[in-house]
Design a protein around this motif. Structure first.
Motif: not given
Length: 198
Positions: A46-53, A63-65
């Motif tokens: 498990r983990y969280r990825m927070t992406m800014m583009r 976007t948070t996945v």
């Protein structure tokens, strides 16, 4: 149709046009450390990825996945419906309720690797930079010259337990230089649970 709409979303992963990657001082030890960190990331349950583009001209997208191995994710972003994938089913929820459709074959892969670093395999060179605090954690920066699947410039910060905690990449999208910044967190955290929407 829902899957088609989601795949054309402005925050969906986009393969950048190859750019002239900046050379780095190739260091086999540094490359090995980056590969080891990526292997640890891929092995997480498990983990969280927070992406800014962003391209510096329009408002950046965030976007948070949340990911739960082997086949679940939840994606949230401003202005679009929440997407939850569980196995072969994609749930799309908005104010009108929840609709289901078959999950695209590459839906898990694209959100686990929106910058293409995992897909690069060993097709990159790495140069280790200074240590500093990132997200209040001690981390080492690695500058990367990636050659496949497309040429790109990246930096990855490896923090405690040898896991990547931040990644930045640049590529051309629609003729614009787009910067993607990703934060990785909640490693194997029981706080991340993904179930079909009720």
């Amino acid at each position: 149709a829902a899957a088609d709409a989601s795949s054309s979303s402005p925050i969906a992963p986009i393969a950048p046009t190859p750019i002239e990657a900046k050379p780095v001082v190739a260091d086999k030890a540094a490359k090995g450390e980056v590969i080891a960190a990526l292997d640890k990331l891929k092995a997480l349950r498990r983990y969280r990825m927070t992406m800014m583009r962003g391209d510096g001209q329009t408002s950046p997208t965030t976007t948070t996945v949340d990911y739960v191995a082997p086949d679940r994710y939840r994606m949230e972003a401003t202005g679009i419906p929440v997407q939850v994938a569980v196995g072969d089913t994609l749930y799309i929820t908005n104010a009108g309720g929840t609709k289901t459709s078959p999950a695209p074959a590459d839906s898990i892969a694209q959100w686990r690797d929106p910058s293409g670093l995992l897909a690069a395999g060993q097709d990159f060179t790495a140069e280790k930079g200074p240590r500093r605090f990132v997200f209040a954690m001690p981390a080492s920066e690695y500058k990367l010259h990636v050659t496949k699947p497309v040429a790109s410039n990246m930096s990855v910060w490896i923090g405690p337990k040898g896991l990547p905690i931040k990644l930045e990449s640049q590529g051309l999208v629609g003729g614009k230089l787009v910067t993607t910044a990703i934060r990785y967190s909640h490693f194997d955290s029981e706080d991340i649970k993904i179930d079909p929407p009720k």
